[in-house]
Design an enzyme around this catalytic site. Structure first.
Site, PDB file in Angstrom:
ATOM      1  N   ASN A   9      -1.957 -14.885 -35.138  1.00  0.00           N
ATOM      2  CA  ASN A   9      -1.441 -14.099 -34.012  1.00  0.00           C
ATOM      3  C   ASN A   9      -0.278 -13.266 -34.542  1.00  0.00           C
ATOM      4  OD1 ASN A   9      -0.328 -13.100 -31.687  1.00  0.00           O
ATOM      5  ND2 ASN A   9       0.271 -15.092 -30.835  1.00  0.00           N
ATOM      6  N   LYS A  11       1.415 -11.063 -33.098  1.00  0.00           N
ATOM      7  CA  LYS A  11       2.392 -10.715 -32.048  1.00  0.00           C
ATOM      8  C   LYS A  11       2.739  -9.220 -32.145  1.00  0.00           C
ATOM      9  CE  LYS A  11       3.724 -15.533 -31.982  1.00  0.00           C
ATOM     10  NZ  LYS A  11       4.728 -16.549 -31.727  1.00  0.00           N
ATOM     11  N   HIS A  98      -0.877 -17.279 -23.895  1.00  0.00           N
ATOM     12  CA  HIS A  98       0.162 -17.612 -24.865  1.00  0.00           C
ATOM     13  C   HIS A  98       1.479 -17.867 -24.121  1.00  0.00           C
ATOM     14  CE1 HIS A  98       2.986 -17.398 -28.158  1.00  0.00           C
ATOM     15  NE2 HIS A  98       1.971 -17.649 -28.950  1.00  0.00           N
ATOM     16  N   GLU A 100       4.394 -17.011 -24.711  1.00  0.00           N
ATOM     17  CA  GLU A 100       5.257 -15.831 -24.560  1.00  0.00           C
ATOM     18  C   GLU A 100       4.787 -14.968 -23.397  1.00  0.00           C
ATOM     19  OE1 GLU A 100       4.856 -14.635 -28.640  1.00  0.00           O
ATOM     20  OE2 GLU A 100       5.948 -16.451 -29.210  1.00  0.00           O
ATOM     21  N   GLU A 170      -0.073 -25.338 -28.261  1.00  0.00           N
ATOM     22  CA  GLU A 170       1.130 -24.811 -28.906  1.00  0.00           C
ATOM     23  C   GLU A 170       2.363 -25.302 -28.155  1.00  0.00           C
ATOM     24  OE1 GLU A 170       0.244 -20.986 -31.274  1.00  0.00           O
ATOM     25  OE2 GLU A 170       0.598 -20.382 -29.215  1.00  0.00           O
ATOM     26  N   GLY A 176       7.963 -20.605 -33.628  1.00  0.00           N
ATOM     27  CA  GLY A 176       8.972 -19.750 -34.255  1.00  0.00           C
ATOM     28  C   GLY A 176      10.288 -20.453 -34.530  1.00  0.00           C
ATOM     29  N   SER A 216       4.941 -23.208 -35.800  1.00  0.00           N
ATOM     30  CA  SER A 216       5.536 -23.409 -37.125  1.00  0.00           C
ATOM     31  C   SER A 216       4.589 -24.057 -38.123  1.00  0.00           C
ATOM     32  CB  SER A 216       6.846 -24.213 -37.012  1.00  0.00           C
ATOM     33  OG  SER A 216       7.788 -23.491 -36.257  1.00  0.00           O
TER      34      SER A 216
HETATM   35  P1  13P Z   1       4.796 -19.555 -35.291  1.00  0.00           P
HETATM   36  O1  13P Z   1       3.714 -19.967 -36.256  1.00  0.00           O
HETATM   37  O2  13P Z   1       5.595 -18.391 -35.762  1.00  0.00           O
HETATM   38  O3  13P Z   1       5.628 -20.730 -34.864  1.00  0.00           O
HETATM   39  O4  13P Z   1       4.042 -19.027 -33.960  1.00  0.00           O
HETATM   40  C1  13P Z   1       3.036 -19.784 -33.404  1.00  0.00           C
HETATM   41  C2  13P Z   1       2.390 -19.001 -32.330  1.00  0.00           C
HETATM   42  O5  13P Z   1       2.990 -18.702 -31.319  1.00  0.00           O
HETATM   43  C3  13P Z   1       1.001 -18.555 -32.544  1.00  0.00           C
HETATM   44  O6  13P Z   1       0.443 -18.065 -31.385  1.00  0.00           O
END
Ligand code: 13P
Length: 253
Positions: A9, A11, A98, A100, A170, A176, A216
């Site tokens: 992803n 982003k 997601h 976010e 997740e 992150g 992560s």
């Molecule tokens: P990270 O791997 O940067 O923690 O992000 C995970 C994520 O949100 C994938 O959709």
């Protein structure tokens, strides 16, 4: 045997040239790894780069997906992207729900149910995200929360429709932050999700569903996480933005 997947992803990162280069490099280097037939790599770049990424990837086991789509086919929804648009570009997947998007764009289980229906009706496969915040884990309500996210948005689907859905667990506190869930924490939640699927859809459907871990996930911890019985791969954020780290994760699939 259920499908194993590593999905990146991206982003809101990369410009057009960088997206093209990254996709081409991943595709090229993937040819050097022997990737079994039941494994898949999914690249989810920002919408403007979807077609570029699709064209830059020649490896047959690379699929391309969007990071979101609207619940309606078309209309006066300025700035939005629809499932039929993604389908017309030849996209394979769309990520929905997601954390976010839930946090910053007010997506909830009701709108995600509609988005899932629309994506599936337009021939897209869905990577459906679920996961708790830190407070919910600390209050031990994380299983209930995740079960509700799944049942309210997905459990109206038939077993056949569910075959086009991949679940991605997740935990929000691991995204992150560099603070990954332990392999045991991931396995515990994945096993409970599979049990829930079994209760609703029966053993066969539950066993066939791919459940990814995200948060992560890096080359150094992917082996232990992917080694868990109910973890079928990962949804990768930061580490998907560099060829070496992304390939370093795929190696452990
Ligand atoms: P990270 O791997 O940067 O923690 O992000 C995970 C994520 O949100 C994938 O959709």
């Amino acid at each position: 045997m259920r499908k194993k997947i590593v999905a990146g992803n991206w982003k809101m990162n990369k410009n057009w040239a960088e997206a093209q280069q990254l996709a081409a490099a991943i595709s090229e280097q993937l040819h050097t790894l022997a990737v079994d037939q039941n494994k898949e790599v999914v690249l989810c770049p920002p919408s403007p780069f979807l077609l570029t990424v699709k064209k830059a990837t020649t490896h047959p086991q690379i699929k391309v997906g969007a990071q979101n789509c609207h619940q309606k086919d078309s209309g006066a929804f300025t700035g939005e992207v629809s499932a039929p648009m993604l389908q017309s570009l030849g996209m394979d997947y769309v990520i929905l729900g997601h954390s976010e998007r839930r946090a910053y764009f007010a997506e909830d289980n009701t709108s995600l149910k509609e988005k899932t229906d629309n994506a599936l009706n337009n021939g897209l496969k869905v990577i459906f995200c679920c996961g708790e915040q830190l407070e919910q884990r600390e209050a031990s309500t994380h299983f209930d929360l995740v079960h509700r996210q799944l049942s309210e948005a997905l459990f109206h689907l038939t077993a056949e429709q569910l075959q086009a859905v991949v679940i991605a667990y997740e935990p929000v506190w691991a995204i992150g932050t560099g603070k990954t869930a332990s392999p045991e924490q991931a396995e515990e939640m994945h096993a409970s999700i599979r049990q829930l699927l079994k209760e609703k859809y029966g053993e066969k459907t539950a066993e066939e569903m791919t459940i990814l871990y995200g948060g992560s996930c890096k080359p150094h911890n992917a082996e232990a996480i992917f080694g868990q019985k109910n973890v079928d791969g990962g949804l990768i954020g930061g580490a998907a933005l560099k060829v070496d780290s992304f390939l370093g994760i795929i190696e452990h699939l």
